[in-house]
Every structure is written in structure tokens, then in C-alpha cells.
Design a protein around this motif. Structure first.
Motif, PDB file in Angstrom:
ATOM      1  N   THR A 121      25.434 -20.602   2.303  1.00 24.75           N
ATOM      2  CA  THR A 121      26.708 -21.856   2.857  1.00 24.75           C
ATOM      3  C   THR A 121      26.180 -23.306   1.886  1.00 24.75           C
ATOM      4  O   THR A 121      26.741 -23.064   1.597  1.00 24.75           O
ATOM      5  N   LEU A 122      25.240 -24.119   2.404  1.00 28.55           N
ATOM      6  CA  LEU A 122      25.513 -25.415   1.607  1.00 28.55           C
ATOM      7  C   LEU A 122      24.547 -25.387   0.321  1.00 28.55           C
ATOM      8  O   LEU A 122      25.325 -26.780  -0.222  1.00 28.55           O
ATOM      9  N   GLY A 123      24.440 -24.312   0.022  1.00 33.47           N
ATOM     10  CA  GLY A 123      23.601 -24.492  -1.937  1.00 33.47           C
ATOM     11  C   GLY A 123      25.513 -24.460  -2.280  1.00 33.47           C
ATOM     12  O   GLY A 123      24.893 -24.059  -3.718  1.00 33.47           O
ATOM     13  N   ASN A 124      26.236 -23.765  -1.665  1.00 37.30           N
ATOM     14  CA  ASN A 124      27.530 -23.262  -2.675  1.00 37.30           C
ATOM     15  C   ASN A 124      29.062 -24.109  -3.257  1.00 37.30           C
ATOM     16  O   ASN A 124      29.366 -24.261  -0.901  1.00 37.30           O
ATOM     17  N   PRO A 125      28.910 -25.649  -3.544  1.00 39.03           N
ATOM     18  CA  PRO A 125      29.954 -26.388  -3.303  1.00 39.03           C
ATOM     19  C   PRO A 125      31.515 -25.932  -3.253  1.00 39.03           C
ATOM     20  O   PRO A 125      32.710 -26.463  -2.692  1.00 39.03           O
ATOM     21  N   LYS A 126      31.578 -24.124  -3.585  1.00 39.35           N
ATOM     22  CA  LYS A 126      32.658 -24.094  -3.396  1.00 39.35           C
ATOM     23  C   LYS A 126      33.212 -24.392  -1.735  1.00 39.35           C
ATOM     24  O   LYS A 126      34.779 -23.937  -1.547  1.00 39.35           O
ATOM     25  N   THR A 127      32.284 -24.053  -0.553  1.00 34.04           N
ATOM     26  CA  THR A 127      32.876 -23.700   0.925  1.00 34.04           C
ATOM     27  C   THR A 127      33.269 -25.441   1.044  1.00 34.04           C
ATOM     28  O   THR A 127      34.869 -25.430   1.423  1.00 34.04           O
ATOM     29  N   ILE A 128      32.764 -26.531   0.501  1.00 33.19           N
ATOM     30  CA  ILE A 128      33.587 -27.734   0.998  1.00 33.19           C
ATOM     31  C   ILE A 128      34.665 -28.059   0.034  1.00 33.19           C
ATOM     32  O   ILE A 128      35.500 -28.619   0.605  1.00 33.19           O
ATOM     33  N   ALA A 129      34.477 -27.361  -0.963  1.00 31.46           N
ATOM     34  CA  ALA A 129      35.482 -27.975  -1.859  1.00 31.46           C
ATOM     35  C   ALA A 129      36.628 -26.887  -1.239  1.00 31.46           C
ATOM     36  O   ALA A 129      38.234 -27.951  -1.353  1.00 31.46           O
ATOM     37  N   PHE A 130      37.026 -25.473  -0.551  1.00 31.97           N
ATOM     38  CA  PHE A 130      37.714 -25.185  -0.021  1.00 31.97           C
ATOM     39  C   PHE A 130      38.220 -26.147   1.217  1.00 31.97           C
ATOM     40  O   PHE A 130      39.398 -26.238   0.953  1.00 31.97           O
ATOM     41  N   TYR A 131      37.557 -26.024   2.196  1.00 34.28           N
ATOM     42  CA  TYR A 131      38.260 -27.582   3.403  1.00 34.28           C
ATOM     43  C   TYR A 131      38.326 -28.884   2.687  1.00 34.28           C
ATOM     44  O   TYR A 131      39.248 -28.862   3.057  1.00 34.28           O
ATOM     45  N   LEU A 132      38.175 -29.164   0.949  1.00 34.94           N
ATOM     46  CA  LEU A 132      38.982 -30.623   1.401  1.00 34.94           C
ATOM     47  C   LEU A 132      40.037 -29.815   0.512  1.00 34.94           C
ATOM     48  O   LEU A 132      40.928 -30.721   0.964  1.00 34.94           O
ATOM     49  N   ALA A 133      40.342 -28.267   0.028  1.00 32.95           N
ATOM     50  CA  ALA A 133      41.772 -28.410  -0.982  1.00 32.95           C
ATOM     51  C   ALA A 133      42.290 -27.686   0.267  1.00 32.95           C
ATOM     52  O   ALA A 133      43.897 -28.166   0.083  1.00 32.95           O
ATOM     53  N   ILE A 134      42.111 -27.307   1.227  1.00 30.11           N
ATOM     54  CA  ILE A 134      43.593 -26.498   1.868  1.00 30.11           C
ATOM     55  C   ILE A 134      43.674 -27.283   3.815  1.00 30.11           C
ATOM     56  O   ILE A 134      44.806 -27.292   3.856  1.00 30.11           O
TER      57      ILE A 134
END
Length: 208
Positions: A121-134
């Protein structure tokens, strides 16, 4: 506090994002097949902790600091991409053996599963990108307090991710006997490796 419509919008968006098979859920299925329900839920707890860390970054604006330093953000993204590529190599070259599905999982394997979930999870920037976007779309971040984060957003996030993760784990357990053979595991782990590799390539493509 958040309105009911905001809560439902956040939960729906998070559920859809979590249900789309990615590196995390793919690895979760693989570990559940190999180690059973205990291993699966142990890994899921690591995945969820990683999500909560990124959720906190997004809510409290720490991610904005990272965005203020383009070089740092780029370096982190490259490291994450390389990490996913390394995981892809590990899955692809994994040498599976027929497993005894009645064998008990030891503490070392559970610890490895938990760390794997957290680091994926920490190695996948898509996770934080999701929270920043949604989050800005469904929640007014300026109005979010520490109480809203701790008493509402965190429990809701855990609830949704546990539900989605449990669906994947139960599905893996249902077909576990079939996937317990060495040949079936070979296809499973190589498939996981391909998904990890595609995630790394996709991440790299957005940076070049």
C-alpha cells in the motif's frame, strides 16, 4: 460532522476503488490461497494500515508539503515504481510447491504477510492519489476536524476495506483446494507478477 450524503459518497467511491483488482488485492488473494484465512486477514490489516496512513496525510494536508517539493515527490514515485517491479519479479520467479491447506501458519509467516500488505500500500502512490482526488469532491476538507477524522473517516475506511478484503479472501478460500496444486499456484503467482509489473509500468509512464 459530515452529512449523510457525504458519508455515502465517500464509502461508495472507496468501495469501488478497493474492489478494482490491483497489486494489493492480487497479493491478498495469493497469500490467502497459500496461508488461509488467518494469513489473508493479517495481510489485510497491513493493507488497511497503509490506507489509513495515506488518508491521514490527505486529510491533514501533509501531502501538500510533498507536492511543494517536486523533486522529492518524483523520487518517491520512482522508488515506488521500482518496488512494484521488484515485487513483480518476486511473484514471477516464485517457485511454488503443492501446499497442505490444513497446515498451521506460524508467526513469522503472519508477520511477513502483514509487512507485505503495509509495504504494498505504501509503495503504491495510487492510494494517496485516490484520497487526494476523492476527498475534496465528497468532503469539505476545511471543515474536517480531528474528531471527524478519528470518529468517522477512520472507522468508515476500515469498515469498507474490511468488507471488500473479506470478499476477496472468502473467494480465494472457496477455490483454495483447486489452487493448492503447484501448477495452479504457478499461474496464480505469475498472474500476480504481471499485474504488479503493469502497475509499475503505468506509474513510470506517468512520470516520463
Amino acid at each position: 460532522m459530515l452529512e449523510t450524503t457525504q458519508i455515502l459518497a465517500y464509502m461508495s467511491a472507496l468501495m469501488l476503488a478497493a474492489a478494482i483488482p490491483g497489486p494489493g488485492m492480487t497479493a491478498l488473494v495469493a497469500h490467502s490461497v497459500r496461508g488461509g484465512a488467518v494469513t489473508g486477514f493479517t495481510m489485510l490489516s497491513g493493507l488497511i494500515l497503509g490506507d489509513l496512513i495515506y488518508l491521514s496525510f490527505a486529510v491533514f494536508g501533509l501531502a501538500v508539503v510533498a507536492h511543494s517539493y517536486g523533486g522529492l515527490f518524483t523520487a518517491v514515485s520512482w522508488c515506488a515504481s521500482l518496488y512494484l517491479a521488484w515485487l513483480s519479479w518476486q511473484f514471477w520467479n516464485h517457485n511454488p510447491e503443492a501446499i497442505n491447506i490444513d497446515q498451521q501458519t506460524n508467526k513469522r509467516e503472519l508477520t511477513a504477510a502483514w509487512l507485505s500488505g503495509l509495504t504494498i500500500t505504501l509503495g503504491n502512490p495510487k492510494t494517496i492519489a485516490f484520497y487526494l482526488a476523492i476527498l475534496p469532491l465528497v468532503i469539505t476538507l476545511d471543515a474536517v476536524s480531528f474528531q471527524t477524522w478519528g470518529l468517522l473517516l477512520v472507522p468508515l475506511t476500515v469498515l469498507v476495506l474490511v468488507f471488500v478484503g473479506a470478499v476477496f479472501i472468502v473467494g480465494a478460500l472457496k477455490i483454495r483446494r483447486f489452487l493448492a496444486s503447484a501448477q495452479a499456484q504457478t499461474w496464480l503467482f505469475k498472474g500476480a507478477g504481471v499485474i504488479m509489473f503493469l502497475a509499475a509500468v503505468s506509474m513510470t509512464a506517468r512520470m516520463v
